[in-house]
Motif scaffolding. Structure first.
Motif, mmCIF file in Angstrom:
data_model
loop_
_atom_site.group_PDB
_atom_site.id
_atom_site.type_symbol
_atom_site.label_atom_id
_atom_site.label_comp_id
_atom_site.label_asym_id
_atom_site.label_seq_id
_atom_site.Cartn_x
_atom_site.Cartn_y
_atom_site.Cartn_z
ATOM 1 N N VAL A 148 37.504 25.557 41.006
ATOM 2 C CA VAL A 148 36.319 26.324 40.602
ATOM 3 C C VAL A 148 35.142 25.816 41.408
ATOM 4 N N ARG A 149 34.353 26.726 41.953
ATOM 5 C CA ARG A 149 33.180 26.307 42.729
ATOM 6 C C ARG A 149 32.020 27.263 42.478
ATOM 7 N N SER A 150 30.800 26.765 42.625
ATOM 8 C CA SER A 150 29.603 27.596 42.487
ATOM 9 C C SER A 150 29.449 28.482 43.717
ATOM 10 N N VAL A 151 28.856 29.653 43.516
ATOM 11 C CA VAL A 151 28.615 30.599 44.601
ATOM 12 C C VAL A 151 27.112 30.712 44.817
ATOM 13 N N ALA A 152 26.672 30.636 46.054
ATOM 14 C CA ALA A 152 25.241 30.679 46.357
ATOM 15 C C ALA A 152 24.647 32.050 46.057
ATOM 16 N N GLY A 153 23.367 32.054 45.652
ATOM 17 C CA GLY A 153 22.626 33.293 45.470
ATOM 18 C C GLY A 153 22.884 33.992 44.158
ATOM 19 N N GLU A 154 22.244 35.167 44.000
ATOM 20 C CA GLU A 154 22.448 36.011 42.833
ATOM 21 C C GLU A 154 23.183 37.274 43.259
ATOM 22 N N HIS A 155 23.968 37.832 42.339
ATOM 23 C CA HIS A 155 24.836 38.948 42.673
ATOM 24 C C HIS A 155 24.793 40.002 41.576
ATOM 25 N N ASP A 156 25.055 41.277 41.943
ATOM 26 C CA ASP A 156 25.172 42.331 40.940
ATOM 27 C C ASP A 156 26.370 42.040 40.049
ATOM 28 N N VAL A 157 26.174 42.166 38.739
ATOM 29 C CA VAL A 157 27.252 41.876 37.805
ATOM 30 C C VAL A 157 27.449 43.034 36.835
ATOM 31 N N TYR A 158 28.693 43.200 36.410
ATOM 32 C CA TYR A 158 29.109 44.299 35.554
ATOM 33 C C TYR A 158 29.942 43.760 34.393
ATOM 34 N N CYS A 159 30.080 44.556 33.348
ATOM 35 C CA CYS A 159 30.962 44.185 32.249
ATOM 36 C C CYS A 159 31.474 45.438 31.559
ATOM 37 N N LEU A 160 32.363 45.253 30.598
ATOM 38 C CA LEU A 160 32.859 46.350 29.763
ATOM 39 C C LEU A 160 33.164 45.813 28.366
ATOM 40 N N THR A 161 33.524 46.704 27.466
ATOM 41 C CA THR A 161 33.721 46.356 26.060
ATOM 42 C C THR A 161 35.116 46.785 25.603
ATOM 43 N N VAL A 162 35.760 45.939 24.800
ATOM 44 C CA VAL A 162 37.081 46.257 24.233
ATOM 45 C C VAL A 162 37.011 46.012 22.728
ATOM 46 N N PRO A 163 36.553 46.995 21.945
ATOM 47 C CA PRO A 163 36.348 46.781 20.511
ATOM 48 C C PRO A 163 37.607 46.359 19.753
ATOM 49 N N GLU A 164 38.763 46.859 20.165
ATOM 50 C CA GLU A 164 39.986 46.607 19.393
ATOM 51 C C GLU A 164 40.459 45.163 19.476
ATOM 52 N N ALA A 165 40.329 44.547 20.671
ATOM 53 C CA ALA A 165 40.936 43.229 20.856
ATOM 54 C C ALA A 165 39.972 42.173 21.378
ATOM 55 N N GLY A 166 38.881 42.593 21.992
ATOM 56 C CA GLY A 166 37.907 41.616 22.484
ATOM 57 C C GLY A 166 38.300 40.928 23.771
ATOM 58 N N ASN A 167 39.326 41.434 24.480
ATOM 59 C CA ASN A 167 39.712 40.862 25.763
ATOM 60 C C ASN A 167 40.424 41.915 26.595
ATOM 61 N N PHE A 168 40.555 41.659 27.902
ATOM 62 C CA PHE A 168 41.242 42.605 28.785
ATOM 63 C C PHE A 168 41.798 41.860 29.984
ATOM 64 N N ALA A 169 42.701 42.520 30.696
ATOM 65 C CA ALA A 169 43.382 41.895 31.825
ATOM 66 C C ALA A 169 42.763 42.328 33.145
ATOM 67 N N LEU A 170 42.622 41.369 34.049
ATOM 68 C CA LEU A 170 42.202 41.652 35.413
ATOM 69 C C LEU A 170 43.425 41.893 36.287
ATOM 70 N N GLU A 171 43.230 42.599 37.375
ATOM 71 C CA GLU A 171 44.326 42.837 38.302
ATOM 72 C C GLU A 171 44.870 41.528 38.867
ATOM 73 N N ASP A 172 44.045 40.496 38.896
ATOM 74 C CA ASP A 172 44.493 39.204 39.402
ATOM 75 C C ASP A 172 45.479 38.515 38.475
ATOM 76 N N GLY A 173 45.745 39.105 37.303
ATOM 77 C CA GLY A 173 46.823 38.611 36.464
ATOM 78 C C GLY A 173 46.428 37.646 35.374
ATOM 79 N N VAL A 174 45.174 37.683 34.914
ATOM 80 C CA VAL A 174 44.741 36.818 33.821
ATOM 81 C C VAL A 174 43.950 37.645 32.810
ATOM 82 N N PHE A 175 43.786 37.086 31.608
ATOM 83 C CA PHE A 175 43.043 37.758 30.546
ATOM 84 C C PHE A 175 41.692 37.077 30.348
ATOM 85 N N VAL A 176 40.671 37.885 30.194
ATOM 86 C CA VAL A 176 39.309 37.382 30.039
ATOM 87 C C VAL A 176 38.675 38.006 28.812
#
Length: 387
Positions: free
Chosen positions: A285-313
């Motif tokens: 894990v490493r810090s990334v320089a600068g500020e970046h556009d960020v996005y999110c979404l909501t999953v009311p039923e379970a509170g988590n979702f899977a990324l294509e990279d193969g992990v749950f967040v």
């Protein structure tokens, strides 16, 4: 309309009382304590939340009626923090009092610290076999498109869920989480990742060799199967889809975004992730320089979702709802914090909670909020909707 920069905000606040009290720079620390920043930013002003809250509680089984809020449905809380129950909301107000100029419209964005976000190019694993970026999902959602993905439900069981409200949040600092499959995930430092044992860990606190809850997919007779972590076996994806359709009372005549029906077509090998592991591990894990556009979404039923990279967040937490501040409106801004997660959420008083953006028109409006005698003019404290 044009967005106004820091020097304009500073001038209007100091010379015309547009924001009171006013902080001329970004405040991030109080002594040795790290704060959620507030004050002037490059193109906005980060407001603070006061220490008075109205927390919704449904002990009276009341209906949330926007035309007639029942005072008995709220518990008054005063203090340095407010705990919002899962899938509930709270009302608060800004420390700052605003006086909006006649030729300015002000809009509000929630701070990514509360939303917990990803960089816009982060890809989400969808049940239809595609993996759009969060930025793309946000655009498509504006056109009314719906999305379904994977989540970990009760007892650690893989389920299908609807992914709601993909949206742009703002700009923030990020960390890069590198997995043992050499994929990188860019997230805000406090975003929660699910460990293999079901516990949660913030991105910045992940350590090398920590095992994450995996999403594994493979082809069986030309159809996709998914790894069920509760049992340790691969199962046909269509079983999960049919199960979700049954819960949603879908019929085979109803079309949803699973390639048009509830029986999925074969997937190509290129669209399926292969792995011989039974978990993903963190490489670094490493810090990334600068500020970046960020996005999110909501999953009311379970509170988590899977990324294509193969992990749950974790479900991206708090949504801040604020009506735009109209020309010549003034008062304390009432803030609505919606906790879209399955866990309690904490709001900190006297720290940053949202960013105000000021849009200046090329000419003044004919009728301002003051001209028409708006019912929320000059409001003080936490103000409930008025009929």
């Amino acid at each position: 309309m044009s967005i106004k920069p820091d020097k304009w905000i500073r001038r209007m606040a100091l010379e015309h009382g547009m924001i009171e009290p006013f902080v001329e720079n970004q405040v991030r620390m109080r002594g040795d304590e790290r704060l959620i920043s507030y004050g002037v930013s490059s193109y906005g002003y980060d407001v603070r939340c006061a220490d008075e809250f109205k927390v919704f509680t449904n002990i009276h089984s009341a209906t949330v009626d926007p035309k007639n809020f029942d005072e008995k449905s709220f518990v008054d809380v005063k203090g340095p923090v407010c705990i919002i129950p899962p899938n509930s909301f709270a009302l608060a107000r800004t420390v700052e009092y605003f006086r909006i100029p006649r030729n300015v419209l002000t809009i509000c964005l929630g701070k990514s610290t509360y939303a917990r976000c990803f960089r816009g190019d982060t890809r989400v694993a969808l049940v239809d076999g595609t993996a759009p970026t969060l930025e793309e999902m946000a655009r498509r959602a504006e056109q009314g498109e719906l999305f379904w993905g994977y989540s970990i439900g009760e007892n650690g069981r893989l389920i299908v869920t609807q992914l709601q409200a993909p949206r742009y949040i703002g700009r923030d600092n990020l960390v890069e989480v590198i997995l043992d499959n050499d994929r990188s995930i860019f997230a805000t430092p406090d975003h929660l990742f699910m460990l293999r044992d079901g516990r949660w860990k913030a991105a910045a606190e992940l350590e090398p060799n920590m095992s994450l809850m995996p999403l594994y997919r493979q082809l069986v007779r030309g159809y996709e199967s998914v790894y069920q972590p509760m049992t340790g076996y691969f199962i046909p994806k269509k079983n999960l889809v049919n199960e979700w359709g049954g819960k949603a009372n879908l019929t085979d005549k109803q079309t949803i975004n699973f390639s048009g029906n509830l029986t999925l077509p074969p997937l190509t090998t290129a669209s399926v992730q292969h792995s011989s592991y039974l978990n993903h591990k963190v490489k670094s894990v490493r810090s990334v320089a600068g500020e970046h556009d960020v996005y999110c979404l909501t999953v009311p039923e379970a509170g988590n979702f899977a990324l294509e990279d193969g992990v749950f967040v974790h479900n991206c937490g708090i949504i801040v709802n604020v009506t735009p501040l109209e020309p010549e409106w003034e008062g304390h801004v009432t803030l609505e914090f919606s906790n879209t997660t399955t866990l309690p959420a904490k709001i900190y008083a006297h720290e940053g909670v949202a960013q105000m953006l000021f849009l200046e028109s090329t000419e003044e409006c004919e009728v301002s909020y003051r001209d028409r005698g708006g019912k929320y003019q000059g409001q003080l404290g936490v103000t409930l909707p008025k009929a």
